[in-house]
Motif scaffolding. Structure first.
Motif, short mmCIF file in Angstrom:
data_model
loop_
_atom_site.label_atom_id
_atom_site.label_comp_id
_atom_site.label_asym_id
_atom_site.label_seq_id
_atom_site.Cartn_x
_atom_site.Cartn_y
_atom_site.Cartn_z
N UNK A 1 -5.62 5.08 -13.10
CA UNK A 1 -6.15 4.02 -13.38
C UNK A 1 -5.18 3.34 -14.45
N UNK A 2 -4.59 4.09 -15.15
CA UNK A 2 -3.49 3.70 -16.31
C UNK A 2 -2.33 3.18 -15.55
N UNK A 3 -1.93 4.14 -14.48
CA UNK A 3 -0.35 4.06 -14.01
C UNK A 3 -0.67 3.85 -12.52
N UNK A 4 0.14 2.60 -12.14
CA UNK A 4 -0.12 2.24 -10.69
C UNK A 4 1.41 2.34 -10.15
N UNK A 5 1.49 2.32 -8.90
CA UNK A 5 2.81 2.27 -8.27
C UNK A 5 2.92 1.02 -6.89
N UNK A 6 3.87 0.37 -7.08
CA UNK A 6 4.20 -0.62 -5.94
C UNK A 6 5.37 -0.02 -5.40
N UNK A 7 4.97 -0.06 -3.89
CA UNK A 7 6.00 0.80 -2.87
C UNK A 7 6.91 -0.27 -2.35
N UNK A 8 7.93 -0.04 -1.81
CA UNK A 8 9.08 -0.59 -1.05
C UNK A 8 8.43 -1.69 -0.02
N UNK B 1 8.92 0.76 -14.85
CA UNK B 1 10.18 1.33 -14.31
C UNK B 1 10.33 0.76 -13.03
N UNK B 2 11.57 0.12 -12.97
CA UNK B 2 11.71 -0.32 -11.72
C UNK B 2 13.05 0.30 -11.07
N UNK B 3 12.91 0.74 -9.92
CA UNK B 3 13.89 1.29 -9.06
C UNK B 3 14.64 0.42 -8.05
N UNK B 4 15.91 0.41 -7.91
CA UNK B 4 16.50 -0.55 -6.91
C UNK B 4 18.04 -0.01 -6.85
N UNK B 5 18.80 -0.47 -5.62
CA UNK B 5 20.03 -0.36 -5.37
C UNK B 5 20.62 -1.62 -5.50
N UNK C 1 10.73 -2.94 -4.96
CA UNK C 1 9.39 -4.04 -4.55
C UNK C 1 9.94 -5.10 -3.85
N UNK C 2 11.45 -5.51 -3.84
CA UNK C 2 11.63 -6.59 -3.10
C UNK C 2 12.66 -6.36 -1.93
N UNK C 3 13.04 -5.31 -1.66
CA UNK C 3 14.30 -4.95 -0.76
C UNK C 3 13.70 -5.12 0.67
N UNK C 4 12.36 -5.23 0.86
CA UNK C 4 11.95 -5.52 2.16
C UNK C 4 11.76 -6.80 2.35
N UNK D 1 1.94 -10.26 1.44
CA UNK D 1 1.68 -8.78 1.46
C UNK D 1 2.15 -8.29 0.25
N UNK D 2 3.39 -8.40 -0.28
CA UNK D 2 3.77 -7.79 -1.51
C UNK D 2 2.96 -8.15 -2.72
#
Length: 246
Positions: free
Chosen positions: A75-82, A189-193, A161-164, A140-141
């Motif tokens: 509930x405290x930590x959520x993830x948004x996928x590619x 925390x954001x992961x990206x290339x 979160x924006x690569x697609x 959808x995102x």
């Protein structure tokens, strides 16, 4: 809000993350950039509780995260996928997708929360009874972000979160995420290339290479070319631009 110390992740005989450490203050945003296979998304999945093959320390709000996470954690930590299409159930309406998390956590005011969630991500209320395939990629995102936010988490973990998405839509989603972080005092925390994406959303950046975080620097230093590790310099030179998206 987030402490990662000497994080190591191993799959079989191969160590894919090798002693990574970083901190993120409450309301802050930390970006992890690197090439495919550098270990950046693997770190995020361990933080989210989707991978239990890790050692070291992961803590949120001063509390160590166990290998097996509790409902309170999710509930405290959520993830948004590619890929928003892949992360949304194709046979469920947006209403069902958004209400599911509320039902799991026994959160009341479902009707009001769904309406507010759609409003928060600038989606029309008519989207509520549509299916994912009836929405655009950007919509959808937005649904995926609304689902992540609907239970009022403190932390969002964002995996490319924006690569697609089309380039024209990427800046809209990044600006939405930036506004939501400020309004709700969220920690990201954001992961990206993509260096431009990282520099737009994250004042602090960690650079990954072969499972090692080889450098941490500010987005300002990244834009100005004040890098200390050759791999960071190489990534910057390969990038078309590290200017913020308009």
């Amino acid at each position: 809000m987030i402490e990662v110390d000497n994080l190591k992740i191993q799959f079989g005989d191969k160590q894919v993350v090798k002693g990574v450490s970083f901190n993120v203050e409450k309301g802050g945003s930390f970006g992890i950039v690197g090439e495919s296979g550098s270990g950046k998304s693997t770190i995020l999945r361990a933080m989210a509780g989707l991978n239990e093959s890790w050692s070291g320390r992961i803590a949120f709000d001063g509390k160590d995260a166990p290998l097996k996470r509790t409902p309170e954690f999710f509930r405290s930590v959520q993830m948004v996928f590619q890929d928003p299409f892949g992360s949304l159930h194709p046979r469920q309406t947006i209403d069902r997708i958004l209400s599911e998390l509320l039902l799991v956590h026994k959160i009341d005011n479902v009707e009001a929360r769904i309406k507010q969630a759609l409003s928060d991500v600038a989606l029309p209320q008519t989207a509520r009874f549509r299916y994912p395939h009836q929405l655009s990629g950007g919509q959808r995102q937005r649904v995926a972000i609304a689902r992540a936010l609907i239970a009022d988490p403190q932390v969002l973990l964002l995996d490319e979160p924006t690569s697609a998405l089309d380039v024209s839509v990427q800046a809209e989603i990044l600006n939405l995420l930036s506004d939501l972080r400020e309004e709700r005092n969220l920690t990201y925390v954001l992961v990206s290339h993509n260096l431009a994406v990282i520099a737009h959303l994250c004042p602090q950046v960690g650079v990954m290479q072969n499972g090692i975080m080889v450098e941490q620097l500010s987005a300002e230093d990244l834009r100005a070319g004040r890098t200390t590790h050759p791999h960071t310099t190489e990534l910057r030179e390969l990038s078309v631009t590290v200017e913020e998206p308009k």
